[in-house]
Scaffold this active site. Structure first.
Site, PDB file in Angstrom:
ATOM      1  N   SER A 220      53.276  -2.148  78.905  1.00  0.00           N
ATOM      2  CA  SER A 220      53.004  -2.958  79.722  1.00  0.00           C
ATOM      3  C   SER A 220      54.225  -4.010  79.251  1.00  0.00           C
ATOM      4  O   SER A 220      55.115  -3.453  79.780  1.00  0.00           O
ATOM      5  CB  SER A 220      51.923  -3.682  79.716  1.00  0.00           C
ATOM      6  OG  SER A 220      51.368  -4.793  80.711  1.00  0.00           O
ATOM      7  N   ASP A 346      48.453   1.132  90.191  1.00  0.00           N
ATOM      8  CA  ASP A 346      48.486   0.108  89.512  1.00  0.00           C
ATOM      9  C   ASP A 346      48.605  -0.867  90.181  1.00  0.00           C
ATOM     10  O   ASP A 346      50.387  -1.266  90.481  1.00  0.00           O
ATOM     11  CB  ASP A 346      49.925   0.455  87.979  1.00  0.00           C
ATOM     12  CG  ASP A 346      49.625  -1.069  86.993  1.00  0.00           C
ATOM     13  OD1 ASP A 346      48.539  -1.767  87.553  1.00  0.00           O
ATOM     14  OD2 ASP A 346      50.068  -0.628  85.913  1.00  0.00           O
ATOM     15  N   HIS A 375      46.445  -0.033  85.413  1.00  0.00           N
ATOM     16  CA  HIS A 375      46.891  -0.847  84.181  1.00  0.00           C
ATOM     17  C   HIS A 375      46.414  -0.477  83.311  1.00  0.00           C
ATOM     18  O   HIS A 375      44.997  -1.844  82.666  1.00  0.00           O
ATOM     19  CB  HIS A 375      47.283  -2.089  85.224  1.00  0.00           C
ATOM     20  CG  HIS A 375      47.801  -2.919  84.140  1.00  0.00           C
ATOM     21  ND1 HIS A 375      49.421  -2.427  84.041  1.00  0.00           N
ATOM     22  CD2 HIS A 375      48.058  -3.671  83.564  1.00  0.00           C
ATOM     23  CE1 HIS A 375      50.176  -3.104  83.311  1.00  0.00           C
ATOM     24  NE2 HIS A 375      49.826  -4.113  82.684  1.00  0.00           N
TER      25      HIS A 375
END
Length: 411
Positions: A220, A346, A375
């Site tokens: 991320s 996502d 995600h």
């Protein structure tokens, strides 16, 4: 009266026998019910296999890198079967932190000083019992970068360390300033556009083990930071390869997606409170340069970034910061092999913002795009407690680079 009582007993007995029969036969014993169940199951299985379970889309800039991955990291060419009862993006994203296991890891903490007088917390897993790499000086080292407010305690980090342990590797987790419980010595935290702290960590780790294969993996925001670092430095890095997972490629698009009502309710507001909590405990450090009352009133990540992050790192406007923070701008300059796994569903990183055309122009970049996974989700299996698809990609890729990376230079 006796007759009535007898009739009631007979009626009760008949009713009891009927109910007992229904319980024994039940819905599944009914021909109609069983047909409905079987019909629904077959229809769902057909839909799942035709529309949900798919091979990833591979976008690879160079033929050599493509052949390398097919030979040594075949998981990226295999069909990804998301958890059959939880394949939707938000479900995968929300479920993963709660359902995946947390393998126990014993860390050794190290605090390193920075040029501005601050400190960075590193959590080491030395793997001194490695049977494959007994000599610590040549034991492969994996630098791990967690997400926005993540630390070395995140389940996805623990799984990466567990898999690295199986391979005999050493890991070190880069905790961003102020998030892992250490004191904040200067009025500065972190952002994914400023790579100075990461540069210091990479230099420090490499100086300790200059003879060891050195790789990095970012998740991320950690992946955004890693890509921005690689885009700035090109091939002049001691890292031999890197992997990123669920990166937000375009910060503007990410912010817009997360501000849609349902996404704001499920994700944005919660992450904003996490950011506020992380700076609140160091509030006294920022009061001279930042209006902390306004920061604590932020209702979205965008508002937090405008009132805190952009101000702290000297950006004139939020747009200036978001432009600088977006790794899609620097992907063309990445100078080492990088594998980037994203799910096209996502909500943190919308598919239209994934830099497919840019990736095609860089022979060092491989995008692996699954249709589902959310995600940092990528759950698979009926009860996805253990290894995820993301974990398998991580393990195969780092092993491929450590054991066969030399082949890329010969291709």
């Amino acid at each position: 009266m006796q007759r009535l009582a007898m009739d009631l007993r007979v009626l009760s007995r008949e009713l009891a026998l009927y109910l007992e029969h229904q319980v024994r036969v039940g819905f599944f014993g009914s021909g109609v019910g069983l047909s409905l169940i079987l019909g629904f199951s077959v229809a769902y299985a057909c839909y799942y296999l035709s529309s949900i379970a798919k091979k990833p889309q591979l976008v690879i800039g160079g033929e050599s890198f493509s052949r390398f991955l097919q030979d040594h990291c075949p998981v990226v060419t295999e069909t990804y079967y998301p958890t059959v009862w939880c394949w939707e993006s938000r479900g995968q994203t929300l479920l993963r932190p709660f359902i995946t296991s947390k393998p126990p890891v014993q860390y050794r903490n190290e605090l390193i000083k920075t040029a501005d007088g601050g400190q960075i917390s590193l959590d080491w897993f030395d793997n001194n019992n490695s049977a494959y790499y007994v000599d610590a000086s040549t034991r492969p080292t994996i630098l791990l970068l967690p997400g926005l407010t993540g630390t070395s305690k995140e389940s996805y980090i623990l799984h990466m360390i567990h898999l690295s342990e199986e391979l005999g590797y050493r890991c070190v987790v880069f905790n961003n300033r102020g998030v892992a419980g250490e004191s904040l010595l200067t009025p500065r935290t972190y952002c994914c556009a400023n790579t100075e702290d990461l540069e210091a960590v990479v230099h420090h780790v490499h100086s300790l083990y200059p003879g060891a294969p050195f790789l990095a993996a970012g998740v991320s925001m950690g992946g955004m930071l890693l890509l921005n670092y690689l885009g700035k430095i090109g091939s002049k890095t001691p890292l031999m390869a890197a992997a990123t997972f669920s990166v937000g490629w375009n910060t503007f698009a990410c912010s817009e997606s997360l501000e849609r009502p349902l996404n704001w309710l499920l994700f944005n507001y919660y992450l904003t409170t996490c950011l506020q909590s992380s700076v609140k405990k160091h509030r006294h450090m920022f009061v001279e340069q930042i209006d902390m009352d306004q920061v604590m009133k932020a209702k979205s990540i965008r508002e937090f970034d405008k009132r805190f992050t952009a101000v702290m790192f000297g950006y004139r406007t939020l747009d200036d910061y978001y432009t600088d923070a977006s790794p899609n701008r620097r992907l063309k300059s990445v100078g080492i092999p990088v594998l980037c796994l994203n799910a096209t569903d996502d909500v943190f990183s919308p598919s239209h913002a994934i830099p497919i055309e840019t990736a095609k122009q860089n022979p060092n970049v491989a995008l692996v795009l699954t249709a589902y996974g959310g995600h940092i989700g990528f759950l698979e299996g009926i009860w996805p407690r253990q290894c995820t698809y993301m974990d398998r990609v991580f393990k195969q890729f780092v092993q491929a680079m450590v054991e066969h990376g030399h082949e890329l230079s010969n291709m």
